[in-house]
Design an enzyme around this catalytic site. Structure first.
Site, PDB file in Angstrom:
ATOM      1  N   CYS A   2       7.156  32.234  39.906  1.00 64.44           N
ATOM      2  CA  CYS A   2       6.058  31.652  39.133  1.00 64.44           C
ATOM      3  C   CYS A   2       6.097  32.073  37.665  1.00 64.44           C
ATOM      4  O   CYS A   2       6.461  33.196  37.344  1.00 64.44           O
ATOM      5  CB  CYS A   2       4.724  32.090  39.712  1.00 64.44           C
ATOM      6  SG  CYS A   2       4.550  31.682  41.445  1.00 64.44           S
ATOM      7  N   ARG A  27      13.953  30.573  36.547  1.00 62.40           N
ATOM      8  CA  ARG A  27      13.551  31.564  37.535  1.00 62.40           C
ATOM      9  C   ARG A  27      13.376  30.964  38.920  1.00 62.40           C
ATOM     10  O   ARG A  27      13.255  31.687  39.892  1.00 62.40           O
ATOM     11  CB  ARG A  27      12.209  32.166  37.139  1.00 62.40           C
ATOM     12  CG  ARG A  27      12.306  33.009  35.910  1.00 62.40           C
ATOM     13  CD  ARG A  27      10.939  33.256  35.355  1.00 62.40           C
ATOM     14  NE  ARG A  27      11.025  34.312  34.387  1.00 62.40           N
ATOM     15  CZ  ARG A  27      10.417  35.477  34.504  1.00 62.40           C
ATOM     16  NH1 ARG A  27       9.660  35.729  35.533  1.00 62.40           N
ATOM     17  NH2 ARG A  27      10.546  36.392  33.588  1.00 62.40           N
ATOM     18  N   TRP A  74       6.133  28.925  42.627  1.00 63.89           N
ATOM     19  CA  TRP A  74       7.077  29.137  43.722  1.00 63.89           C
ATOM     20  C   TRP A  74       6.201  29.427  44.932  1.00 63.89           C
ATOM     21  O   TRP A  74       5.510  30.440  44.983  1.00 63.89           O
ATOM     22  CB  TRP A  74       7.986  30.317  43.391  1.00 63.89           C
ATOM     23  CG  TRP A  74       9.093  30.553  44.377  1.00 63.89           C
ATOM     24  CD1 TRP A  74      10.289  29.903  44.452  1.00 63.89           C
ATOM     25  CD2 TRP A  74       9.104  31.528  45.424  1.00 63.89           C
ATOM     26  NE1 TRP A  74      11.041  30.408  45.483  1.00 63.89           N
ATOM     27  CE2 TRP A  74      10.350  31.402  46.088  1.00 63.89           C
ATOM     28  CE3 TRP A  74       8.208  32.496  45.866  1.00 63.89           C
ATOM     29  CZ2 TRP A  74      10.711  32.200  47.168  1.00 63.89           C
ATOM     30  CZ3 TRP A  74       8.559  33.292  46.942  1.00 63.89           C
ATOM     31  CH2 TRP A  74       9.801  33.144  47.580  1.00 63.89           C
ATOM     32  N   ASN A 110      -0.031  34.161  39.015  1.00 64.34           N
ATOM     33  CA  ASN A 110       1.206  34.666  39.630  1.00 64.34           C
ATOM     34  C   ASN A 110       0.805  35.835  40.513  1.00 64.34           C
ATOM     35  O   ASN A 110      -0.032  36.648  40.113  1.00 64.34           O
ATOM     36  CB  ASN A 110       2.177  35.212  38.579  1.00 64.34           C
ATOM     37  CG  ASN A 110       2.804  34.124  37.751  1.00 64.34           C
ATOM     38  OD1 ASN A 110       2.568  32.947  37.993  1.00 64.34           O
ATOM     39  ND2 ASN A 110       3.605  34.527  36.777  1.00 64.34           N
ATOM     40  N   GLY A 111       1.423  35.965  41.687  1.00 64.58           N
ATOM     41  CA  GLY A 111       1.112  37.088  42.558  1.00 64.58           C
ATOM     42  C   GLY A 111       0.510  36.617  43.866  1.00 64.58           C
ATOM     43  O   GLY A 111       0.567  35.432  44.204  1.00 64.58           O
ATOM     44  N   GLU A 500      28.229  41.396  49.248  1.00 61.05           N
ATOM     45  CA  GLU A 500      27.856  40.571  48.094  1.00 61.05           C
ATOM     46  C   GLU A 500      28.547  39.205  48.170  1.00 61.05           C
ATOM     47  O   GLU A 500      27.942  38.180  47.847  1.00 61.05           O
ATOM     48  CB  GLU A 500      28.215  41.323  46.799  1.00 61.05           C
ATOM     49  CG  GLU A 500      28.051  40.546  45.513  1.00 61.05           C
ATOM     50  CD  GLU A 500      26.631  40.074  45.212  1.00 61.05           C
ATOM     51  OE1 GLU A 500      25.698  40.431  45.931  1.00 61.05           O
ATOM     52  OE2 GLU A 500      26.471  39.294  44.250  1.00 61.05           O
ATOM     53  N   LYS A 504      26.560  35.675  48.278  1.00 67.60           N
ATOM     54  CA  LYS A 504      26.794  34.572  47.326  1.00 67.60           C
ATOM     55  C   LYS A 504      27.029  33.268  48.083  1.00 67.60           C
ATOM     56  O   LYS A 504      26.475  32.239  47.745  1.00 67.60           O
ATOM     57  CB  LYS A 504      28.027  34.845  46.440  1.00 67.60           C
ATOM     58  CG  LYS A 504      27.891  35.898  45.365  1.00 67.60           C
ATOM     59  CD  LYS A 504      27.036  35.526  44.198  1.00 67.60           C
ATOM     60  CE  LYS A 504      25.595  35.817  44.402  1.00 67.60           C
ATOM     61  NZ  LYS A 504      25.052  37.073  44.111  1.00 67.60           N
ATOM     62  N   GLU A 507      23.765  31.986  49.789  1.00 68.40           N
ATOM     63  CA  GLU A 507      22.743  31.584  48.808  1.00 68.40           C
ATOM     64  C   GLU A 507      22.969  30.179  48.260  1.00 68.40           C
ATOM     65  O   GLU A 507      22.030  29.408  48.128  1.00 68.40           O
ATOM     66  CB  GLU A 507      22.781  32.527  47.593  1.00 68.40           C
ATOM     67  CG  GLU A 507      21.966  33.781  47.723  1.00 68.40           C
ATOM     68  CD  GLU A 507      22.040  34.622  46.442  1.00 68.40           C
ATOM     69  OE1 GLU A 507      20.989  35.082  46.008  1.00 68.40           O
ATOM     70  OE2 GLU A 507      23.142  34.817  45.886  1.00 68.40           O
ATOM     71  N   HIS A 523      33.088  46.167  67.460  1.00 70.32           N
ATOM     72  CA  HIS A 523      31.821  46.523  68.104  1.00 70.32           C
ATOM     73  C   HIS A 523      30.858  45.341  68.159  1.00 70.32           C
ATOM     74  O   HIS A 523      29.659  45.543  68.339  1.00 70.32           O
ATOM     75  CB  HIS A 523      31.178  47.711  67.383  1.00 70.32           C
ATOM     76  CG  HIS A 523      32.013  48.951  67.451  1.00 70.32           C
ATOM     77  ND1 HIS A 523      32.281  49.604  68.633  1.00 70.32           N
ATOM     78  CD2 HIS A 523      32.684  49.628  66.487  1.00 70.32           C
ATOM     79  CE1 HIS A 523      33.068  50.643  68.392  1.00 70.32           C
ATOM     80  NE2 HIS A 523      33.327  50.672  67.089  1.00 70.32           N
ATOM     81  N   LYS A 622      14.672  33.301  40.795  1.00 68.62           N
ATOM     82  CA  LYS A 622      15.455  34.242  40.000  1.00 68.62           C
ATOM     83  C   LYS A 622      14.756  35.601  39.893  1.00 68.62           C
ATOM     84  O   LYS A 622      15.338  36.633  40.151  1.00 68.62           O
ATOM     85  CB  LYS A 622      15.676  33.643  38.605  1.00 68.62           C
ATOM     86  CG  LYS A 622      16.558  34.481  37.708  1.00 68.62           C
ATOM     87  CD  LYS A 622      17.990  34.420  38.154  1.00 68.62           C
ATOM     88  CE  LYS A 622      18.885  35.397  37.434  1.00 68.62           C
ATOM     89  NZ  LYS A 622      20.079  35.707  38.230  1.00 68.62           N
TER      90      LYS A 622
HETATM   91  C1  G6P Z   1      16.303  37.592  43.551  1.00 74.54           C
HETATM   92  C2  G6P Z   1      17.493  36.975  42.853  1.00 74.54           C
HETATM   93  C3  G6P Z   1      18.727  37.835  43.113  1.00 74.54           C
HETATM   94  C4  G6P Z   1      18.470  39.268  42.684  1.00 74.54           C
HETATM   95  C5  G6P Z   1      17.208  39.846  43.343  1.00 74.54           C
HETATM   96  C6  G6P Z   1      16.809  41.168  42.711  1.00 74.54           C
HETATM   97  O1  G6P Z   1      16.455  37.516  44.922  1.00 74.54           O
HETATM   98  O2  G6P Z   1      17.729  35.672  43.313  1.00 74.54           O
HETATM   99  O3  G6P Z   1      19.819  37.314  42.379  1.00 74.54           O
HETATM  100  O4  G6P Z   1      19.570  40.050  43.028  1.00 74.54           O
HETATM  101  O5  G6P Z   1      16.114  38.952  43.156  1.00 74.54           O
HETATM  102  O6  G6P Z   1      16.450  40.923  41.376  1.00 74.54           O
HETATM  103  P1  G6P Z   1      16.527  41.969  40.197  1.00 74.54           P
HETATM  104  O7  G6P Z   1      16.055  41.201  38.985  1.00 74.54           O
HETATM  105  O8  G6P Z   1      15.583  43.085  40.555  1.00 74.54           O
HETATM  106  O9  G6P Z   1      17.925  42.435  40.084  1.00 74.54           O
END
Ligand code: G6P
Length: 627
Positions: A2, A27, A74, A110-111, A500, A504, A507, A523, A622
């Site tokens: 948001c 975001r 959001w 927001n929140g 990671e 990726k 996502e 396992h 974001k």
């Molecule tokens: C969201 C984003 C990720 C990010 C995570 C933590 O999920 O989509 O890309 O790694 O938040 O965000 P930060 O800003 O704390 O690294």
């Protein structure tokens, strides 16, 4: 996630509100809206489409005004639908919520308000009508109910009844030149107008939303309520007042902020994610520029004393930043010989843990605004661990302000929701931290320091060589695009890199992907291995290579198809069922920074081949500023 923009001015502020929303777009959001004070009434336009569509709507509806608020939402409470989009209007007793004549309070939020059910029941009993499923609408009605001719007063009284996290911006039909803001747990800034003879003032959830409008920013603090009028503002705080529940006037410093002027040009790239992957040589170079030798003071004044005092490290982060922390644990324990634990922030803040006062609490965050990470940091501090340090990409963020020590990465603004350059720059910062701690603890000789610094300097060139693998990765991606599952394997400090890589891929391509330490294969996950399951493996030439090769045989024996990113001297060759991309030569401990890059490219090109919205993957945001 948001975003909020608000303004009081003597010019039509709709273009400023829309432009602000555009700057916050990256975001992630699923609906947006704007409301203004126009001809003695509240007017609004809302959309479940993009901000560009909202822009067309406000023009068509001739929504114009000197005072207004805007929002990107959001969804948390209630589906992404127009009736749930902000701004919300109050609908008091006797006001028909469904007619053209709206109530008198307009609000964006927001929140998350945790006691919304309770408040909604009370307000319903008083005749308030609800037209959305949001927790936000409750605040609009509550302020309306408390309103007695003074919006600032009504907001102060309303916030005392709210439980949860919020940043709000509100205006009232009966006070045409006033916007009131309040924050508790979600960021909010005040922008002081700078136009010549200006009497205007602004609110935003992030200074970036006001780039080009003003660079004079006040970062509001927890518990602040701000009154914006033409040519003046006034801030009061609920915290620090002598009597609990009372507000007292506070002064907050005005800072000059060089906010980024919004989304950078895409240049020759198809998406921001691709651009950001290719920016990594520059980003890592900038993050390490000026580091001629290792010294604790790279992390701020007083770092030496803190590093000398601590006996362990606790890393707190979410998402990709958590995997950066998980990689750093291997470095910190093997190079600096310091016990390190890494915790997912949203778990740590709610579990019983055993605090140790001589802990260095390290938060890692691209945005510096992630609600769970900030809350986990405060939790750690409340448990009696005062030594705090952040590795963060936004110098003006709440995280940097909350931590005593900081290392600012210089990735530049990251637009793609899936983090790439933020990750590799975090790793660069964490490697520096490892070396600084190793030095203070007597585990770094001058020769070792010189070798590490030389290798760090070489990183941009090494990254460039890895990026040259893109055509080979594209060939693999075409095959991956037809899969629905994938397994990623790594060992040692490349296990977090496998995690990671899997993150990726899921996502942005929506392919189900999981990562395992290769030794754990037998396992459980081996049961999933068939000819239909691609198994991606990160195979650096390290002490675990021979063990990893045995794990790969286990996959081959079950008909699994292997896709291996192998170092030159690993002697892993392409053969039926084994595809190999050879990594350029590189320096041992820094290899995670290089090995993650082809995994980013694989996810990116697979997503492109599947035609997904790469920069704005469904349901994701974001900056996650709610719990
Ligand atoms: C969201 C984003 C990720 C990010 C995570 C933590 O999920 O989509 O890309 O790694 O938040 O965000 P930060 O800003 O704390 O690294």
């Amino acid at each position: 996630m948001c975003g909020i923009v608000g303004a009081v001015s003597q010019r039509n502020i709709v273009p400023i509100l829309i432009e602000g929303l555009k700057r916050l777009e990256y975001r992630g959001y699923d609906s947006c809206g704007v409301a203004v004070h126009q001809a003695g009434e509240l007017r609004r336009s809302r959309s479940t489409s993009r901000v560009a569509e909202l822009d067309t709507l406000v023009a068509a509806d001739r929504v114009e005004g000197f005072t207004g608020i805007a929002h990107t939402r959001w969804a948390t409470h209630g589906a992404p639908a127009v009736h749930n989009a902000h701004p919300h209007f109050s609908h008091g007793p006797g006001e028909d919520a469904y007619t053209a004549r709206p109530g008198r309070i307009a609000l964006v939020h927001n929140g998350i308000i945790e006691n919304h059910d309770e408040l909604r029941a009370e307000l319903r009993a008083k005749g308030y009508v609800f037209t959305s499923q949001t927790d936000t609408e409750v605040i609009a009605h509550l302020i309306d109910q408390l309103y007695d001719g003074d919006l600032f007063d009504a907001v102060k009284r309303a916030t005392l009844q709210l439980k949860g996290a919020y940043a709000i911006a509100v205006f009232c039909r009966d006070e045409p030149h006033r916007v009131v803001g309040a924050r508790e747990g979600s960021p909010l800034v005040l922008g002081v107008g700078t136009m010549e003879g200006a009497t205007e003032n602004f609110l935003a959830s992030d200074a970036m939303a006001l780039a080009g409008v003003t660079d004079q920013i006040i970062y509001l603090e927890e518990g602040d309520v701000v009154d914006l009028q033409l040519g003046k503002y006034w801030i009061e705080s609920a915290h620090g007042a002598e009597v609990r529940g009372r507000y007292a006037r506070v002064e907050r410093p005005v800072r000059t902020v060089q906010a980024h002027t919004g989304a950078a040009e895409l240049g020759p790239y198809r998406h921001y994610m691709q651009k950001e992957i290719f920016e990594q040589p520059r980003a890592v170079g900038d993050t390490l520029s000026g580091v001629e030798s290792i010294t604790p003071e790279l992390f701020g004044d007083g770092a030496y004393a803190v590093f000398k005092d601590i006996e362990q490290v606790l890393i707190l982060a979410c998402g990709t930043s958590y995997y950066a922390g998980s990689t750093a644990k291997y470095w910190l324990e093997s190079i600096a010989k310091i016990p390190t634990s890494v915790e997912i922030a949203s778990e740590y803040r709610y579990r019983d843990s055993v605090p140790h006062p001589k802990t260095l609490v390290v938060t890692i965050s691209q945005s510096g605004e992630t609600a769970d990470t900030i809350a986990a940091l405060k939790h750690a501090r409340a448990l009696g661990m005062p030594h705090t340090l952040t590795i963060c990409n936004v110098a003006t963020s709440a995280m940097v302000r909350e931590c005593k020590l900081a290392y600012i990465t210089h990735a530049g603004v990251e637009i793609g929701v899936a983090s790439t350059k933020a990750f590799t720059t975090q790793l660069a910062g964490l490697f520096l931290l490892t070396l600084a701690l190793a030095q203070v603890r007597g585990h770094l000789t001058d020769e070792q320091e010189a070798a590490h610094v030389k290798a760090m300097r070489h990183l941009p060139v090494a990254l460039q060589a890895v990026l040259a693998l893109e055509p080979q990765v594209i060939a693999w991606a075409e095959e991956f695009a037809r899969k629905e599952n994938a397994l990623f394997l790594g060992r040692g400090l490349h296990y977090p890199i496998a995690l990671e890589g899997a993150l990726k891929l899921k996502e942005i391509s929506y392919i189900h992907a999981e990562a395992y330490p290769a030794g754990e294969l037998k396992h459980g996950p081996l049961a999933l291995v068939t000819a239909a399951m691609p198994v991606v493996t990160v195979a650096p030439n390290d002490t675990l290579l021979e063990k990893l090769k045995s794990n790969l045989q286990e996959v081959r024996a079950r008909g699994g198809e292997l896709f291996v990113f192998a170092d030159a001297d690993t002697h892993i060759e392409s053969e039926p069922g084994i595809h190999v991309i050879r990594m350029p030569e590189h320096y041992g401990p820094l290899s995670p920074i290089l090995h993650v890059v082809p995994l980013q490219l694989l996810a990116y090109h697979t997503a492109c081949a599947r035609g997904t919205d790469v920069d704005k993957p469904r349901n994701l945001a974001k900056s996650v500023t709610v719990e």
